[in-house]
Write an enzyme that holds these catalytic residues in place. Structure first.
Site, short mmCIF file in Angstrom:
data_model
loop_
_atom_site.label_atom_id
_atom_site.label_comp_id
_atom_site.label_asym_id
_atom_site.label_seq_id
_atom_site.Cartn_x
_atom_site.Cartn_y
_atom_site.Cartn_z
N SER A 31 -6.11 3.56 4.26
CA SER A 31 -5.48 2.84 3.14
C SER A 31 -6.52 2.19 2.24
O SER A 31 -6.36 1.06 1.78
CB SER A 31 -4.49 1.79 3.66
OG SER A 31 -3.65 1.33 2.64
N LYS A 70 2.73 6.62 4.92
CA LYS A 70 1.95 5.46 4.47
C LYS A 70 2.59 4.14 4.87
O LYS A 70 3.80 3.96 4.72
CB LYS A 70 1.81 5.50 2.94
CG LYS A 70 0.75 4.57 2.41
CD LYS A 70 -0.65 5.02 2.80
CE LYS A 70 -1.67 3.91 2.73
NZ LYS A 70 -1.50 2.87 3.76
N SER A 120 0.80 -1.23 0.00
CA SER A 120 0.00 0.00 0.00
C SER A 120 0.83 1.28 0.00
O SER A 120 0.26 2.38 -0.12
CB SER A 120 -0.95 0.01 1.20
OG SER A 120 -2.08 -0.79 0.94
N LYS A 170 0.31 3.93 -2.65
CA LYS A 170 -0.63 5.04 -2.55
C LYS A 170 0.07 6.39 -2.35
O LYS A 170 -0.57 7.44 -2.45
CB LYS A 170 -1.63 4.78 -1.43
CG LYS A 170 -2.52 3.55 -1.68
CD LYS A 170 -3.52 3.36 -0.57
CE LYS A 170 -4.42 2.15 -0.83
NZ LYS A 170 -3.83 0.88 -0.37
#
Length: 385
Positions: A121, A227, A61, A64
């Site tokens: 997320s 993140k 993730s 992102k």
């Protein structure tokens, strides 16, 4: 268009010997239980520590970060607004993994979608935003890869917007740090990535509690992003940023064995950085440096501004002096000029060594002048003779 050095001046502050690159061996035994890691200082991009930082790995993730970068660029250019409503497609709603359970046809504001991506997320929110900006996820992924090339990232290739496992979907710790550096130009992003808990669909039957997957936002002073990532292949990753005493650090870990170990390694990396280094701020983003001439424009000049905050990095306790500032402007600049167009560069040097280099951009739009305005302008020149 040709570029020349239009101005050269000396900028005197208190500064002395330092290096723009610190050998990883000076970072002691940081991030021992990870596939790769890196620390950079945001304003200068100086590498403070690295371990296998160019190794191509699945980012999960942390993908992102690029998704959020393109969203913030779209907001900054006015292509989209925070209060625009985004409709969820069947495809977006079908995403598995981390999600905020968007329903097909459900509408949510850009602000809430960004919150869903940054805090929870949300894979579904990532695809919904990609479709809203680019028309399809496939076109948005093309934009992601194009942006990676623009940033000079040679160890990155995206196949989706959210980091769900896919063959040949990879990046590196170094590339993630550079993406984060670019994302953090848009300082408002930390208004989202710095949230620890919040709600979506408040005051409805479908109220959804958001809790940040990056626990350091709550437990490490100064952390306000960015993140996390996890898949069974990628293991546990985190790209974190923290700001203390005016210095912003970006730390990346990929392939840690557990969330606890990931957070421990990032904490040690941040502790090391803040204990050993400091920055000297020169300019904030959008600081007006000069004005340059624009030919055939509705106005004859355009303000030139910094595209990001500009600082100089030193070891703690070191001082600086005789820093030289070189400004390079584009000549033969013709309308139309769009706000954000690159129109020059700023280089900070000491004794011929480049410490910082950054682009300078147009501070506002300059439209093409009408035929009548150009005629009157020319007539005015003759009448003044």
């Amino acid at each position: 268009m040709r570029a020349i050095i239009a101005s050269l001046m000396s900028f005197f502050v208190i500064f002395s010997g330092f290096s723009t690159y610190v050998s990883a061996t000076e970072g002691a035994n940081l991030a021992p239980n990870s596939f790769s890691a890196i620390i950079i200082e945001r304003d200068t991009g100086t590498v403070l520590f690295e371990k296998e930082s160019k190794k191509e790995l699945p980012p999960a993730s942390m993908t992102k970060i690029m998704t959020m970068l393109l969203i913030m660029e779209a907001i900054d250019t006015g292509k989209i607004k925070y209060d625009d409503m985004v409709r969820t497609s069947e495809k977006a709603a079908s995403m598995g993994g981390s999600q905020v359970f968007l329903e097909p046809g459900e509408e949510m504001s850009v602000e809430d979608m960004l919150k869903a991506i940054a805090v929870a997320s949300g894979n579904d929110a990532s695809v919904a935003m990609a479709e809203h900006i680019a028309g399809s996820e496939e076109e948005f992924v093309r934009m992601m890869n194009e942006k990676a090339k623009e940033l000079g990232l040679t160890n990155t290739h995206f196949l989706n917007t959210n980091g769900l496992p896919a063959k040949d979907h990879y990046t590196s710790a170094y590339d993630l740090a550079m993406m984060s550096k670019e994302l953090l130009k848009y300082e408002e992003i930390t208004r989202f990535t710095g949230i620890y808990e919040d709600y979506l669909r408040q005051n409805t039957e479908d109220e959804f509690w958001l809790v940040n997957t990056n626990k350091l936002v709550k437990f490490y002073p100064g952390v306000d992003g960015l993140k996390t990532g996890y898949t069974s292949e990628a293991k546990y990753g985190l790209t974190a940023t923290a700001k203390k005493n005016g210095m912003r650090i970006i730390a990346v870990v990929m392939g840690a064995p557990s969330p606890k170990e990931r957070n421990k390694q990032i904490t040690e990396m941040l502790d090391y950085s803040f204990s050993q280094f400091m920055t000297h701020a020169l300019y904030e983003r959008d600081h007006v440096i000069a004005e340059v001439k624009v030919s055939k424009g509705s106005q004859s000049k355009v303000p030139v501004v910094t595209s990001e905050s500009v600082s100089v990095l030193t070891k703690k306790g070191e001082s600086i002096d005789d820093v030289e500032e070189k400004l390079t402007f584009t000549t033969d600049l013709q309308a139309p000029v769009k706000k954000g167009d690159v129109v020059g560069s700023l280089v900070i040097e000491k004794e011929g060594k480049v410490l910082v280099e950054t682009t300078l951009v147009a501070g506002e739009d300059v439209e093409s002048a009408s035929w009548w305005r150009l005629f009157k302008r020319t007539l005015g020149k003759f009448s003044g003779m």
